[in-house]
Motif scaffolding. Structure first.
Motif, mmCIF file in Angstrom:
data_model
loop_
_atom_site.group_PDB
_atom_site.id
_atom_site.type_symbol
_atom_site.label_atom_id
_atom_site.label_comp_id
_atom_site.label_asym_id
_atom_site.label_seq_id
_atom_site.Cartn_x
_atom_site.Cartn_y
_atom_site.Cartn_z
ATOM 1 N N VAL A 105 42.725 -33.117 102.843
ATOM 2 C CA VAL A 105 42.091 -33.379 101.546
ATOM 3 C C VAL A 105 42.402 -32.226 100.596
ATOM 4 C CG1 VAL A 105 40.153 -34.777 102.375
ATOM 5 C CG2 VAL A 105 39.929 -32.281 102.320
ATOM 6 N N GLU A 106 42.414 -32.543 99.309
ATOM 7 C CA GLU A 106 42.506 -31.488 98.296
ATOM 8 C C GLU A 106 41.130 -31.296 97.667
ATOM 9 O OE1 GLU A 106 45.344 -32.108 95.107
ATOM 10 O OE2 GLU A 106 44.783 -30.213 94.127
ATOM 11 N N ALA A 107 40.694 -30.060 97.577
ATOM 12 C CA ALA A 107 39.414 -29.746 96.938
ATOM 13 C C ALA A 107 39.612 -29.678 95.429
ATOM 14 C CB ALA A 107 38.891 -28.412 97.462
ATOM 15 N N VAL B 14 43.515 -25.987 98.499
ATOM 16 C CA VAL B 14 42.746 -25.358 97.428
ATOM 17 C C VAL B 14 43.723 -24.932 96.329
ATOM 18 C CG1 VAL B 14 41.431 -23.257 96.868
ATOM 19 C CG2 VAL B 14 40.851 -24.580 98.910
ATOM 20 N N ASN B 15 43.368 -25.210 95.083
ATOM 21 C CA ASN B 15 44.214 -24.806 93.957
ATOM 22 C C ASN B 15 43.935 -23.362 93.579
ATOM 23 O OD1 ASN B 15 45.522 -27.437 92.897
ATOM 24 N ND2 ASN B 15 43.375 -27.984 93.264
ATOM 25 N N ILE B 16 44.978 -22.610 93.342
ATOM 26 C CA ILE B 16 44.737 -21.271 92.804
ATOM 27 C C ILE B 16 45.474 -21.101 91.478
ATOM 28 C CG2 ILE B 16 44.247 -20.248 95.066
ATOM 29 C CD1 ILE B 16 46.943 -18.810 94.798
ATOM 30 N N LEU C 212 56.220 -29.232 98.553
ATOM 31 C CA LEU C 212 56.301 -29.529 97.123
ATOM 32 C C LEU C 212 55.382 -30.695 96.848
ATOM 33 C CD1 LEU C 212 60.111 -29.722 96.164
ATOM 34 C CD2 LEU C 212 58.551 -27.763 95.962
ATOM 35 N N LYS C 213 54.634 -30.617 95.769
ATOM 36 C CA LYS C 213 53.846 -31.773 95.334
ATOM 37 C C LYS C 213 54.482 -32.282 94.048
ATOM 38 C CE LYS C 213 49.504 -32.086 96.169
ATOM 39 N NZ LYS C 213 48.030 -31.935 96.062
ATOM 40 N N ILE C 214 55.050 -33.462 94.123
ATOM 41 C CA ILE C 214 55.723 -34.016 92.948
ATOM 42 C C ILE C 214 54.666 -34.475 91.952
ATOM 43 C CG2 ILE C 214 57.356 -35.737 92.074
ATOM 44 C CD1 ILE C 214 58.600 -35.880 94.823
ATOM 45 N N LEU D 194 47.345 -23.418 100.053
ATOM 46 C CA LEU D 194 47.052 -22.956 98.700
ATOM 47 C C LEU D 194 48.057 -23.602 97.764
ATOM 48 C CD1 LEU D 194 46.262 -19.160 99.226
ATOM 49 C CD2 LEU D 194 44.680 -21.093 99.137
ATOM 50 N N GLU D 195 47.555 -24.232 96.712
ATOM 51 C CA GLU D 195 48.437 -24.892 95.747
ATOM 52 C C GLU D 195 48.627 -24.006 94.521
ATOM 53 O OE1 GLU D 195 47.266 -28.901 94.876
ATOM 54 O OE2 GLU D 195 47.332 -29.506 96.986
ATOM 55 N N VAL D 196 49.880 -23.737 94.236
ATOM 56 C CA VAL D 196 50.255 -22.861 93.125
ATOM 57 C C VAL D 196 51.197 -23.657 92.241
ATOM 58 C CG1 VAL D 196 51.434 -20.695 92.563
ATOM 59 C CG2 VAL D 196 50.242 -20.914 94.745
ATOM 60 N N ILE E 69 53.855 -25.965 96.155
ATOM 61 C CA ILE E 69 54.113 -25.900 94.718
ATOM 62 C C ILE E 69 53.541 -27.176 94.105
ATOM 63 C CG2 ILE E 69 55.877 -25.890 92.906
ATOM 64 C CD1 ILE E 69 55.633 -23.202 94.302
ATOM 65 N N ASP E 70 52.535 -26.989 93.249
ATOM 66 C CA ASP E 70 51.824 -28.111 92.632
ATOM 67 C C ASP E 70 52.539 -28.534 91.348
ATOM 68 O OD1 ASP E 70 49.827 -29.972 92.213
ATOM 69 O OD2 ASP E 70 48.202 -28.505 92.071
ATOM 70 N N ASP E 71 52.345 -29.780 90.956
ATOM 71 C CA ASP E 71 52.893 -30.303 89.693
ATOM 72 C C ASP E 71 54.393 -30.096 89.599
ATOM 73 O OD1 ASP E 71 50.203 -30.658 89.215
ATOM 74 O OD2 ASP E 71 50.031 -29.045 87.753
HETATM 75 MG MG MG Z 1 46.528 -29.401 93.168
#
Ligand code: MG
Ligand code: C2E
Ligand code: MG
Ligand code: MG
Length: 289
Positions: free
Chosen positions: A58-60, A116-118, A199-201, A148-150, A178-180
């Protein structure tokens, strides 16, 4: 006449700056209170493994339950937190609450990875590593279960500094995503130099796949290149079945989006996970046979 016009424009400009500043101060005060009085809540959005068709993590995602009754999304308050430095205690709050929640689900027999997004400021904050390792230890979380999503643009702010911090996290066994991906200006050649595993597209490309052939091509080639580089790929913003099945055919690793499930409160998440697992495994079973 012209000078007068300029003057009044400047006066107007100044006043609006003041107003923005005082609005920011008000929000800063309110955010401080929010942190201390449990107005900030995490919602969790399921991520499905497209090979096993099971929910694996899950993503918080942060929400602010404001005393005026509204629920604010991160875009409404994160910029203020980021500008004022409040992002440090805020991220620390998110890390500890997310890992604590993961521990509670574990105790109920539900094992999930957690993302978790940072923010940019967190990435270049000397205390980040210490915060992360303390939280992992406190909640007995294997480092590999935390991502950790950056964003690309965060990392690009100071590429050398980013590599340094991400290398330490990598050595600790923490996953970095790597987010976005696709919305910044970095190339896969640069990403390849970063110690990241995923990678998150970005959802703009995923949402456009079905009717925009350029977006579809970007997604296809990103998935292929990422695979070549040994990175796992998550598609975010999957809103329909066709898109999900197309991503599965492309051998994209994971999917996340409204089609699977919306960000949900912690107490309702186990039921949502069970419902999705049911839905997916009935559906794919039928499709394969
Ligand atoms: Mg994210
Ligand atoms: P993100 O990390 O890229 O998170 C994904 C965003 O897409 C979330 O918005 C999520 O609710 C939304 N989303 C998920 N599935 C779909 C879908 O199928 N369609 C569409 N249109 N949207 C979908 P949200 O929750 O508003 O968060 C926005 C951004 O705020 C996040 O983007 C992230 O960058 C940031 N953020 C959220 N929580 C935190 C946090 O705890 N710390 C930090 N630093 N940033 C956070
Ligand atoms: Mg994203
Ligand atoms: Mg984002």
């Amino acid at each position: 006449q012209a000078a007068k016009a300029t003057q009044s424009r400047i006066a107007f400009y100044d006043r609006s700056m003041d107003r923005n500043k005082s609005e920011q101060l008000i929000m800063l005060g309110e955010l401080n209170t929010a942190l201390e009085s449990d107005q900030l809540r995490l919602h969790y959005q399921p991520q499905v493994d497209l090979t096993s068709m099971r929910i694996v993590g899950v993503e918080a995602l942060l929400r602010w339950h404001h005393p005026d009754g509204s629920v604010l999304s991160p875009s409404a308050f994160l910029p203020t937190a980021e500008r004022t430095g409040l992002i440090r205690p805020l991220t620390s709050y998110v890390l500890t609450h997310a890992l604590a929640q993961r521990g509670r689900w574990m105790a109920e027999g539900l094992e999930l990875s957690i993302a978790v997004n940072i923010s940019t400021r967190n990435l270049f904050d000397d205390t980040l590593i210490e915060q992360v390792s303390a939280a992992l230890q406190q909640f007995d979380c294997p480092p590999g279960r935390l991502t950790l999503e950056v964003t690309e643009s965060s990392a690009m702010t100071d590429p050398a500094g980013a590599i340094e911090t991400l290398s330490i996290l990598h050595a600790m066994g923490v996953q970095v995503a790597i987010d976005d991906y696709g919305t910044g200006y970095s190339s896969l050649a640069y990403i390849e130099r970063l110690p990241v595993q995923e990678l998150k597209i970005d959802k703009t490309f995923i949402g456009g796949m079905a009717h925009n052939s350029a977006h579809a091509a970007i997604v296809r080639s990103t998935v292929e290149l990422a695979r070549t580089l040994g990175l796992s790929v998550t598609a975010e913003g999957v809103e329909d079945e066709v898109t999900m099945m197309t991503l599965r055919e492309l051998r994209c690793s994971r999917a996340q989006g409204y089609h699977l499930g919306r960000p949900t409160s912690a107490d309702r998440l186990p039921a949502l996970v069970a419902e999705i697992d049911d839905r997916l495994n009935t559906a794919t079973g039928e499709r394969i046979s």
